[in-house]
Design an enzyme around this catalytic site. Structure first.
Site, PDB file in Angstrom:
ATOM      1  N   GLY A  12      37.066  32.412  49.635  1.00  0.00           N
ATOM      2  CA  GLY A  12      37.689  33.728  49.580  1.00  0.00           C
ATOM      3  C   GLY A  12      36.804  34.772  50.223  1.00  0.00           C
ATOM      4  N   GLY A  14      37.605  38.288  50.236  1.00  0.00           N
ATOM      5  CA  GLY A  14      37.896  39.661  49.811  1.00  0.00           C
ATOM      6  C   GLY A  14      36.576  40.321  49.436  1.00  0.00           C
ATOM      7  N   GLY A  15      36.664  41.447  48.725  1.00  0.00           N
ATOM      8  CA  GLY A  15      35.448  42.176  48.361  1.00  0.00           C
ATOM      9  C   GLY A  15      34.465  41.316  47.592  1.00  0.00           C
ATOM     10  N   GLY A  17      34.142  37.919  47.436  1.00  0.00           N
ATOM     11  CA  GLY A  17      33.586  36.832  48.241  1.00  0.00           C
ATOM     12  C   GLY A  17      32.562  37.348  49.235  1.00  0.00           C
ATOM     13  CG  PHE A 117      41.943  56.627  39.221  1.00  0.00           C
ATOM     14  CD1 PHE A 117      41.910  57.208  40.468  1.00  0.00           C
ATOM     15  CD2 PHE A 117      42.589  55.401  39.071  1.00  0.00           C
ATOM     16  CE1 PHE A 117      42.512  56.597  41.548  1.00  0.00           C
ATOM     17  CE2 PHE A 117      43.193  54.784  40.150  1.00  0.00           C
ATOM     18  CZ  PHE A 117      43.156  55.378  41.404  1.00  0.00           C
ATOM     19  CG  ASP A 218      45.766  29.236  46.511  1.00  0.00           C
ATOM     20  OD1 ASP A 218      46.755  29.711  45.942  1.00  0.00           O
ATOM     21  OD2 ASP A 218      45.673  29.127  47.749  1.00  0.00           O
ATOM     22  CD  GLN A 237      46.443  47.240  35.131  1.00  0.00           C
ATOM     23  OE1 GLN A 237      46.054  47.257  36.286  1.00  0.00           O
ATOM     24  NE2 GLN A 237      45.765  47.781  34.140  1.00  0.00           N
ATOM     25  CG  HIS A 239      49.950  50.262  39.172  1.00  0.00           C
ATOM     26  ND1 HIS A 239      50.661  51.433  39.311  1.00  0.00           N
ATOM     27  CD2 HIS A 239      48.671  50.542  39.534  1.00  0.00           C
ATOM     28  CE1 HIS A 239      49.833  52.381  39.741  1.00  0.00           C
ATOM     29  NE2 HIS A 239      48.628  51.867  39.874  1.00  0.00           N
ATOM     30  CG  LEU A 249      49.916  50.247  43.703  1.00  0.00           C
ATOM     31  CD1 LEU A 249      50.348  49.612  42.400  1.00  0.00           C
ATOM     32  CD2 LEU A 249      48.424  50.153  43.855  1.00  0.00           C
ATOM     33  NE  ARG A 283      46.173  51.333  37.086  1.00  0.00           N
ATOM     34  CZ  ARG A 283      45.513  50.820  38.087  1.00  0.00           C
ATOM     35  NH1 ARG A 283      45.375  49.502  38.196  1.00  0.00           N
ATOM     36  NH2 ARG A 283      44.983  51.590  39.006  1.00  0.00           N
ATOM     37  CG  HIS A 364      48.424  46.311  39.957  1.00  0.00           C
ATOM     38  ND1 HIS A 364      48.544  46.411  41.322  1.00  0.00           N
ATOM     39  CD2 HIS A 364      47.289  46.976  39.630  1.00  0.00           C
ATOM     40  CE1 HIS A 364      47.519  47.113  41.798  1.00  0.00           C
ATOM     41  NE2 HIS A 364      46.731  47.450  40.797  1.00  0.00           N
ATOM     42  NE  ARG A 406      42.092  46.080  37.710  1.00  0.00           N
ATOM     43  CZ  ARG A 406      42.424  47.026  38.584  1.00  0.00           C
ATOM     44  NH1 ARG A 406      41.653  48.081  38.771  1.00  0.00           N
ATOM     45  NH2 ARG A 406      43.537  46.943  39.281  1.00  0.00           N
TER      46      ARG A 406
HETATM   47  C1  LIG Z   1      48.162  47.347  46.439  1.00  0.00           C
HETATM   48  C2  LIG Z   1      46.922  47.259  45.594  1.00  0.00           C
HETATM   49  C3  LIG Z   1      46.136  48.389  45.393  1.00  0.00           C
HETATM   50  C4  LIG Z   1      44.970  48.317  44.614  1.00  0.00           C
HETATM   51  N1  LIG Z   1      44.206  49.446  44.440  1.00  0.00           N
HETATM   52  C5  LIG Z   1      43.041  49.346  43.744  1.00  0.00           C
HETATM   53  C6  LIG Z   1      42.175  50.472  43.623  1.00  0.00           C
HETATM   54  O1  LIG Z   1      42.424  51.535  44.153  1.00  0.00           O
HETATM   55  N2  LIG Z   1      41.037  50.332  42.908  1.00  0.00           N
HETATM   56  C7  LIG Z   1      40.707  49.159  42.307  1.00  0.00           C
HETATM   57  O2  LIG Z   1      39.652  49.086  41.683  1.00  0.00           O
HETATM   58  N3  LIG Z   1      41.510  48.071  42.425  1.00  0.00           N
HETATM   59  C8  LIG Z   1      42.661  48.141  43.132  1.00  0.00           C
HETATM   60  N4  LIG Z   1      43.459  47.032  43.253  1.00  0.00           N
HETATM   61  C9  LIG Z   1      43.007  45.750  42.729  1.00  0.00           C
HETATM   62  C10 LIG Z   1      41.969  45.162  43.671  1.00  0.00           C
HETATM   63  O3  LIG Z   1      42.227  45.540  44.977  1.00  0.00           O
HETATM   64  C11 LIG Z   1      41.947  43.638  43.611  1.00  0.00           C
HETATM   65  O4  LIG Z   1      41.861  43.215  42.287  1.00  0.00           O
HETATM   66  C12 LIG Z   1      40.752  43.125  44.387  1.00  0.00           C
HETATM   67  O5  LIG Z   1      40.755  43.638  45.689  1.00  0.00           O
HETATM   68  C13 LIG Z   1      40.673  41.617  44.425  1.00  0.00           C
HETATM   69  O6  LIG Z   1      39.582  41.269  45.259  1.00  0.00           O
HETATM   70  P1  LIG Z   1      39.068  39.789  45.375  1.00  0.00           P
HETATM   71  O7  LIG Z   1      37.855  39.818  46.221  1.00  0.00           O
HETATM   72  O8  LIG Z   1      38.965  39.195  44.032  1.00  0.00           O
HETATM   73  O9  LIG Z   1      40.252  39.012  46.108  1.00  0.00           O
HETATM   74  P2  LIG Z   1      41.169  39.394  47.377  1.00  0.00           P
HETATM   75  O10 LIG Z   1      40.749  40.624  48.075  1.00  0.00           O
HETATM   76  O11 LIG Z   1      42.575  39.298  46.915  1.00  0.00           O
HETATM   77  O12 LIG Z   1      40.855  38.204  48.363  1.00  0.00           O
HETATM   78  C14 LIG Z   1      41.180  36.867  48.062  1.00  0.00           C
HETATM   79  C15 LIG Z   1      40.541  36.011  49.101  1.00  0.00           C
HETATM   80  O13 LIG Z   1      40.689  34.660  48.735  1.00  0.00           O
HETATM   81  C16 LIG Z   1      41.114  33.905  49.832  1.00  0.00           C
HETATM   82  N5  LIG Z   1      41.826  32.749  49.293  1.00  0.00           N
HETATM   83  C17 LIG Z   1      42.781  32.699  48.346  1.00  0.00           C
HETATM   84  N6  LIG Z   1      43.146  31.437  48.131  1.00  0.00           N
HETATM   85  C18 LIG Z   1      42.399  30.659  48.933  1.00  0.00           C
HETATM   86  C19 LIG Z   1      42.309  29.272  49.165  1.00  0.00           C
HETATM   87  N7  LIG Z   1      43.089  28.403  48.526  1.00  0.00           N
HETATM   88  N8  LIG Z   1      41.429  28.818  50.086  1.00  0.00           N
HETATM   89  C20 LIG Z   1      40.629  29.684  50.778  1.00  0.00           C
HETATM   90  N9  LIG Z   1      40.690  31.025  50.588  1.00  0.00           N
HETATM   91  C21 LIG Z   1      41.552  31.492  49.677  1.00  0.00           C
HETATM   92  C22 LIG Z   1      41.936  34.843  50.671  1.00  0.00           C
HETATM   93  O14 LIG Z   1      41.937  34.423  52.002  1.00  0.00           O
HETATM   94  C23 LIG Z   1      41.164  36.153  50.481  1.00  0.00           C
HETATM   95  O15 LIG Z   1      40.129  36.233  51.424  1.00  0.00           O
HETATM   96  C24 LIG Z   1      44.615  47.092  44.030  1.00  0.00           C
HETATM   97  C25 LIG Z   1      45.400  45.958  44.238  1.00  0.00           C
HETATM   98  C26 LIG Z   1      46.551  46.044  44.990  1.00  0.00           C
HETATM   99  C27 LIG Z   1      47.389  44.800  45.150  1.00  0.00           C
END
Ligand SMILES: Cc1cc2nc3c(=O)[nH]c(=O)nc-3n(C[C@H](O)[C@H](O)[C@H](O)COP(=O)(O)OP(=O)(O)OC[C@H]3O[C@@H](n4cnc5c(N)ncnc54)[C@H](O)[C@@H]3O)c2cc1C
Length: 612
Positions: A12, A14-15, A17, A117, A218, A237, A239, A249, A283, A364, A406
């Site tokens: 993963g 995202g932030g 990872g 917030f 996953d 949660q 939203h 959202l 929320r 959410h 949260r």
């Molecule tokens: C629209 C929206 C707005 C939001 N706004 C806020 C906010 O303002 N403030 C706040 O604190 N939170 C907010 N959140 C919540 C927050 O953004 C998420 O909880 C957070 O970004 C999740 O980050 P993460 O790194 O856990 O995963 P993600 O950023 O979801 O990344 C998941 C990663 O896993 C990878 N992945 C998934 N499955 C597999 C697999 N099987 N094999 C390989 N890679 C895989 C994907 O490619 C991706 O890179 C928001 C959420 C949404 C949906």
């Protein structure tokens, strides 16, 4: 099978990872990030409103207030040690992001700008505080871009568009993962000493959700299949402000900037439900209020939505009523909420500076997930026994800093704080251990499962089963639940699982970018997580945070100040789930206060009745 070897494997990008990758590689480890999406397409990039940190740039603030809000917001199920770490380390993390180049909005004095917030207060609930650091309404996008740049600079190895489909465990120790290269359909084995899941949430289990298409849980499902329990899955949660029917959202930042919720009579109904914090209640409270307004016939035109109003005239009217000197105009709204205005204009044909936005609660965020301690090490029972070499961070993990609900902006903090801790811990761990050998049959089981899906000759299409799953989750395991609705959901999910294993068929038999096949596999993950959610929710006979039961409306601290853990028993096809409720909640902050001999009213962290 293709083979790779890296000390640390992060699933993963995202932030969570990326932060873990950065710190593991800074700690000297050889790191590979395996991601099914190109990193900057991760859902973190969709986060809008902000990242919470008690910088105190606008009004006085302290980490202990942030920790208090986090615990109260979590309806006291929050592990207090985790909330403390989150609040304290948020400050450094935000400053670190700024130093990496993140373009935060600024105050006139050029400090990082902060906004209000839901649930964020000063001095233990005394008044709302400006705590959400933001870059317009694109905070997550900026975090993701900034961290990705840093990872590239540090020469982290990226395997983009590789989907991890299994975890390799040998003799109770983590040995790596199995992935499918989406471009070719070929299987790859990544042999590692440490694996960290940062695969995000599973909002796609519900039909109305703010979550991206890729959020299918996953990593959590893979861990569950390999013996890791899922913690607190009943808490998901909703939203309060998703775009009507689409779920997209609308950030809480809209209300943070002064926006208000109105019912069909034009009443600011949150005044009734949360007289002090009103539209900025947490929320779960706002989602239930919208639901109640709609149930009592006060939805707009009798429909299942209410209005969110950020028109300057409305907002200024309420500022005036509250005795605030603040006034806003169209330009201010345009500069603070550009993406929101864009979404509404594009998807709805509604211009929020001229008309109110139609909103309804949207699925959410997963509070539950893979249980970890504060160092992102995965724990596999109520005694916090660590599974060697396995880590999790971000939304897929349950630390549990968020407890039963949260607070807004706390997920982004969670990603950077616990992602960083996980990265550091892994760098240290891999230095001191040998490679766990790969078992001879590594990858064979999941390869066989893919053959089964590919060659299925049944009559059920995955998308039909998915629609049915999403509908039952929305109808029966939504904002409000009862014993009957949840049992209905469990029965339906079991039938869907039956069809999934015995009657499935897909259209695309190819190998290159076979999304039909991958989505079918993802459905298997979601069916499991949906069922675990419903089963865990059935067990918890109280209402707390995001888990609201009509048949048990009160919080029950005597019996339910515990985390649930759901284990898979048996093979996936026949699997049932055993849900236990024995994992104690960490109450160390409250205990600290008690130890200092403070009088009762100073025991801020002790569970209190729900008054908003
Ligand atoms: C629209 C929206 C707005 C939001 N706004 C806020 C906010 O303002 N403030 C706040 O604190 N939170 C907010 N959140 C919540 C927050 O953004 C998420 O909880 C957070 O970004 C999740 O980050 P993460 O790194 O856990 O995963 P993600 O950023 O979801 O990344 C998941 C990663 O896993 C990878 N992945 C998934 N499955 C597999 C697999 N099987 N094999 C390989 N890679 C895989 C994907 O490619 C991706 O890179 C928001 C959420 C949404 C949906």
């Amino acid at each position: 099978m293709h083979m790779h070897q890296h000390e640390v494997i992060i699933v993963g990008a995202g932030g969570a990872g990326l932060m873990a990758a950065l710190y593991a590689s800074e700690g000297g480890a050889d790191v590979a990030v395996v991601s099914k999406l190109y990193p900057t397409r991760s859902h973190t990039g969709a986060a809008q409103g902000g990242i919470g940190a008690a910088l105190g740039n606008i009004d006085e603030d302290q980490p202990i207030y942030h920790a208090y809000d986090t615990i109260k917001g979590g309806d006291y199920l929050t592990d207090q040690n985790a909330a403390k770490v989150l609040a304290e380390e948020a400050i450094d993390s935000v400053i670190e992001l700024e130093r990496y180049g993140l373009p935060f909005d600024r105050t006139p004095e050029m400090r990082i700008s902060q906004r209000r917030f839901g649930g964020h207060t000063r001095n233990f609930g005394e008044e709302l505080v400006h705590r959400a650091c933001h870059a317009a309404d694109r905070t997550g996008h900026m975090i993701l871009q900034t961290l990705y740049q840093q990872c590239i600079k540090k020469k982290v190895n990226f395997f983009d568009e590789f989907q991890v489909v299994d975890l390799i465990v040998n003799d109770g120790k983590t040995a790596g993962v199995v992935a499918v290269d989406l471009a070719t359909g070929e299987f790859h084995i990544f042999h590692g000493k440490a694996v960290l899941f940062a695969t995000g949430g599973w909002g796609r289990c519900w039909s109305v959700t703010s979550n991206a298409h890729s959020l299918t849980g996953d990593g959590a499902a893979i861990a569950l299949r390999r013996g890791v329990p899922m913690e607190d899955m009943e808490f998901f949660q909703f939203h309060p402000t998703g775009i009507y029917r689409m779920g997209i959202l609308i950030t809480e930042g809209v209300r943070g900037e002064g926006g208000v919720l109105l019912n069909d009579k034009g009443e600011r109904f949150m005044e009734k439900y949360a007289p002090s914090v009103k539209d900025l209640a947490s929320r779960d409270v706002v989602s239930r209020a919208i639901y109640d307004e709609v149930a009592n016939g006060r939805g707009i035109n009798g429909k299942t939505y209410v209005h969110l109003d950020i028109r300057p005239a409305t907002v200024n009217h309420y500022f005036e009523q509250e005795g605030s000197d603040k006034r806003i105009d169209d330009n201010y709204v345009e500069s603070k909420l550009p993406d929101i205005l864009d979404f509404c204009r594009t998807y709805l044909g509604v211009d929020p500076v001229k008309e109110p936005m139609p909103v309804q609660p949207t699925a959410h965020y997963a509070m539950g997930g893979i249980p970890t301690n504060v160092n992102a090490e995965v724990v596999i029972d109520e005694n916090n026994t660590v599974m060697p070499g396995l880590y999790a961070a971000g939304e897929t993990a349950c630390v549990s800093a968020h407890g039963a609900n949260r607070l807004g902006t706390n997920s982004l903090v969670d990603l950077v704080v616990f992602g960083r801790r996980g990265g550091m811990k892994m760098a240290e761990y891999v230095k001191g251990v040998d490679w766990t050998p790969l078992p001879d049959d590594a990858g064979k089981e999941v390869e066989a499962e893919f053959k089964r899906i590919r060659n299925g000759k049944g009559s059920s299409k995955p998308y039909e089963l998915r629609d049915a799953m999403q509908k039952t989750m929305n109808d029966n395991v939504g904002v409000y639940r009862t014993d009957d609705t949840m049992k209905k959901a469990v029965d339906e999910l079991k039938q869907l699982r039956e069809s999934y294993y015995n009657d499935i068929t897909i259209d695309d038999q190819g190998y290159k970018f076979n999304t039909d096949l991958m989505e079918a596999w993802e459905l298997g993950c979601m069916l499991q997580l949906a069922e675990v959610t419903a089963q865990s929710a059935l067990l918890r006979t109280e209402s707390r945070g995001a888990h609201s039961r009509d048949d048990f409306p009160d919080r029950d601290d005597d019996n339910w100040m515990v985390h649930t853990l759901a284990y898979q028993t048996g093979a996936e096809k026949e699997s049932d789930y055993r849900v236990t409720a024995d994992k104690p909640v960490d109450l160390s902050l409250w205990e600290d206060e008690k130890a200092q001999g403070l009088p009762d009213d100073k025991q801020k962290f002790k569970p209190k009745p729900r008054v908003y």
